[in-house]
Design a protein around this motif. Structure first.
Motif, PDB file in Angstrom:
ATOM      1  N   LEU A  89       0.829  -1.204   0.000  1.00 46.08           N
ATOM      2  CA  LEU A  89       0.000   0.000   0.000  1.00 46.08           C
ATOM      3  C   LEU A  89       0.863   1.254   0.000  1.00 46.08           C
ATOM      4  O   LEU A  89       0.537   2.248  -0.677  1.00 46.08           O
ATOM      5  N   ASN A  90       1.963   1.226   0.739  1.00 46.12           N
ATOM      6  CA  ASN A  90       2.894   2.359   0.719  1.00 46.12           C
ATOM      7  C   ASN A  90       3.506   2.539  -0.666  1.00 46.12           C
ATOM      8  O   ASN A  90       3.614   3.663  -1.177  1.00 46.12           O
ATOM      9  N   LEU A  94       3.166   5.722  -3.234  1.00 41.66           N
ATOM     10  CA  LEU A  94       4.362   6.381  -3.777  1.00 41.66           C
ATOM     11  C   LEU A  94       4.297   6.470  -5.302  1.00 41.66           C
ATOM     12  O   LEU A  94       4.653   7.503  -5.889  1.00 41.66           O
ATOM     13  N   SER A  95       3.862   5.394  -5.933  1.00 40.46           N
ATOM     14  CA  SER A  95       3.793   5.401  -7.394  1.00 40.46           C
ATOM     15  C   SER A  95       2.770   6.419  -7.893  1.00 40.46           C
ATOM     16  O   SER A  95       3.017   7.123  -8.877  1.00 40.46           O
ATOM     17  N   TYR A  96       1.629   6.519  -7.217  1.00 39.10           N
ATOM     18  CA  TYR A  96       0.631   7.506  -7.611  1.00 39.10           C
ATOM     19  C   TYR A  96       1.126   8.925  -7.368  1.00 39.10           C
ATOM     20  O   TYR A  96       0.842   9.833  -8.155  1.00 39.10           O
ATOM     21  N   LYS A  97       1.876   9.119  -6.290  1.00 36.26           N
ATOM     22  CA  LYS A  97       2.446  10.443  -6.042  1.00 36.26           C
ATOM     23  C   LYS A  97       3.425  10.832  -7.140  1.00 36.26           C
ATOM     24  O   LYS A  97       3.461  11.988  -7.573  1.00 36.26           O
ATOM     25  N   GLN A  98       4.236   9.876  -7.544  1.00 38.34           N
ATOM     26  CA  GLN A  98       5.222  10.159  -8.577  1.00 38.34           C
ATOM     27  C   GLN A  98       4.537  10.473  -9.906  1.00 38.34           C
ATOM     28  O   GLN A  98       4.948  11.393 -10.619  1.00 38.34           O
ATOM     29  N   LYS A  99       3.476   9.741 -10.237  1.00 38.81           N
ATOM     30  CA  LYS A  99       2.738  10.027 -11.459  1.00 38.81           C
ATOM     31  C   LYS A  99       2.099  11.410 -11.398  1.00 38.81           C
ATOM     32  O   LYS A  99       2.091  12.151 -12.389  1.00 38.81           O
ATOM     33  N   TRP A 100       1.589  11.763 -10.234  1.00 38.96           N
ATOM     34  CA  TRP A 100       0.957  13.081 -10.089  1.00 38.96           C
ATOM     35  C   TRP A 100       1.987  14.190 -10.224  1.00 38.96           C
ATOM     36  O   TRP A 100       1.723  15.227 -10.840  1.00 38.96           O
ATOM     37  N   MET A 101       3.182  13.970  -9.667  1.00 39.34           N
ATOM     38  CA  MET A 101       4.238  14.974  -9.784  1.00 39.34           C
ATOM     39  C   MET A 101       4.701  15.123 -11.228  1.00 39.34           C
ATOM     40  O   MET A 101       4.996  16.233 -11.688  1.00 39.34           O
ATOM     41  N   ARG A 102       4.750  14.034 -11.965  1.00 40.44           N
ATOM     42  CA  ARG A 102       5.182  14.098 -13.361  1.00 40.44           C
ATOM     43  C   ARG A 102       4.214  14.918 -14.207  1.00 40.44           C
ATOM     44  O   ARG A 102       4.609  15.580 -15.170  1.00 40.44           O
ATOM     45  N   LEU A 119      12.250  12.207  -6.047  1.00 41.98           N
ATOM     46  CA  LEU A 119      11.283  11.151  -5.769  1.00 41.98           C
ATOM     47  C   LEU A 119      10.373  11.560  -4.623  1.00 41.98           C
ATOM     48  O   LEU A 119      10.830  12.128  -3.623  1.00 41.98           O
ATOM     49  N   PRO A 120       9.086  11.311  -4.738  1.00 43.65           N
ATOM     50  CA  PRO A 120       8.154  11.725  -3.690  1.00 43.65           C
ATOM     51  C   PRO A 120       8.354  10.916  -2.410  1.00 43.65           C
ATOM     52  O   PRO A 120       8.885   9.808  -2.432  1.00 43.65           O
TER      53      PRO A 120
END
Length: 304
Positions: A89-90, A94-102, A119-120
């Motif tokens: 879940l963590n 993290l992956s969704y945060k990184q996609k949102w930042m991109r 990296l977020p």
């Protein structure tokens, strides 16, 4: 030569082993205390923890403190799986945060810069969501075992036909063991009896998981930054001190988690101990609170 990245499954194996080992230790050392907790929550005949210990020893013997421990061995596996779920879940957040930042950066080279240096990181609310998530998963799996455990812990006395030398129990036990408890529950109340108090179990585990992991991850990170503030890197010379933040954060997080979840745990115990023939037959949280308050008031008046 550059080191090859570790296979993802190894991380899951590490989390699984960590969860399993912590579950075994918690079961062996925590179950006697859990029995005292459950009896204090469900019965009004004790003056306090020490009186409960003394009466249990006098009437039923020392092995009583491990009554109902068998179902908890299954909970060890559930605990191990929960750790793996927490880790994933963590990673998912993290992956969704990184996609949102991109999405907030231009395409091309800036994406590479973002990937390498920006990296977020997870915030406290991410840990709360992950902790609450494993609390929900755990509640679905462990509710039947919780019902059996509580029934066994509250089953005072000795097995019929097997007297205990030196002890005079007030009554005979209702169940001869965990399997007998399951059979009698299903025969008298149906399969639904094993999920009595499910809503209470979900509320307790979600609350505990969310609070515990939020406090644990935040405090652990803070302690590590303070302890290693002047250290350029965590080299092998100070690696053996890294357990200090983990131990301190884990202990404090556990206290905070139980402080938040204990009222729900009391209600869960009262619901799951009922046999369906008393006023406690409803499995809803709201219907249990008035009865709990009345019982507490009566007990307090008798003590005074």
């Amino acid at each position: 030569m550059s080191q090859q990245p570790k296979a993802p499954w190894r991380k899951d194996v590490n989390w699984f082993l960590a969860g399993a080992s912590s579950g075994v230790v918690a079961t062996l050392f925590g179950h006697p205390l859990d029995l005292i907790k459950v009896r204090l929550q469900a019965k009004s005949e004790y003056k306090g923890s020490l009186d409960c210990i003394a009466q249990t020893m006098k009437k039923e013997g020392p092995l009583t403190f491990f009554r109902g421990i068998t179902p908890l061995y299954t909970l060890t596996i559930i605990n191990a799986v929960s750790f793996v779920v927490y880790s994933n879940l963590n990673d998912l957040q993290l992956s969704y945060k990184q996609k949102w930042m991109r999405l907030n950066f231009a395409r091309g080279q800036q994406n590479d810069i973002l990937s390498d240096f920006a990296l977020p990181t997870l915030a406290f609310y991410n840990y709360f969501l992950s902790g609450s998530g494993i609390g929900f998963v755990s509640a679905i799996s462990c509710c039947p075992f919780e019902v059996i455990k509580i029934r066994m812990q509250l089953d005072s006395g000795v097995v019929k036909g097997i007297p205990l030398p030196g002890y005079k129990p007030p009554l005979e036990r209702q169940y001869t063991g965990s399997i007998d408890c399951v059979k009698k529950l299903i025969k008298s109340q149906g399969l639904s009896a094993l999920y009595k108090g499910f809503a209470c179990t979900v509320a307790r585990d979600v609350t505990y998981g969310g609070v515990y992991f939020t406090v644990y991850e935040t405090l652990k990170s803070t302690l590590r930054s303070v302890l290693y503030e002047n250290q350029p890197s965590k080299s092998n010379t100070n690696a053996h001190f890294s357990f200090i933040p983990v131990v301190l954060a884990g202990g404090f997080a556990g206290s905070c988690g139980w402080a938040a979840a204990l009222p729900l745990d009391v209600i869960k115990t009262l619901v799951q101990k009922s046999d369906g023939r008393t006023s406690m037959q409803s499995s809803s949280i709201a219907s249990t609170i008035p009865t709990t308050s009345t019982t507490s008031t009566t007990t307090s008046s008798s003590v005074v």
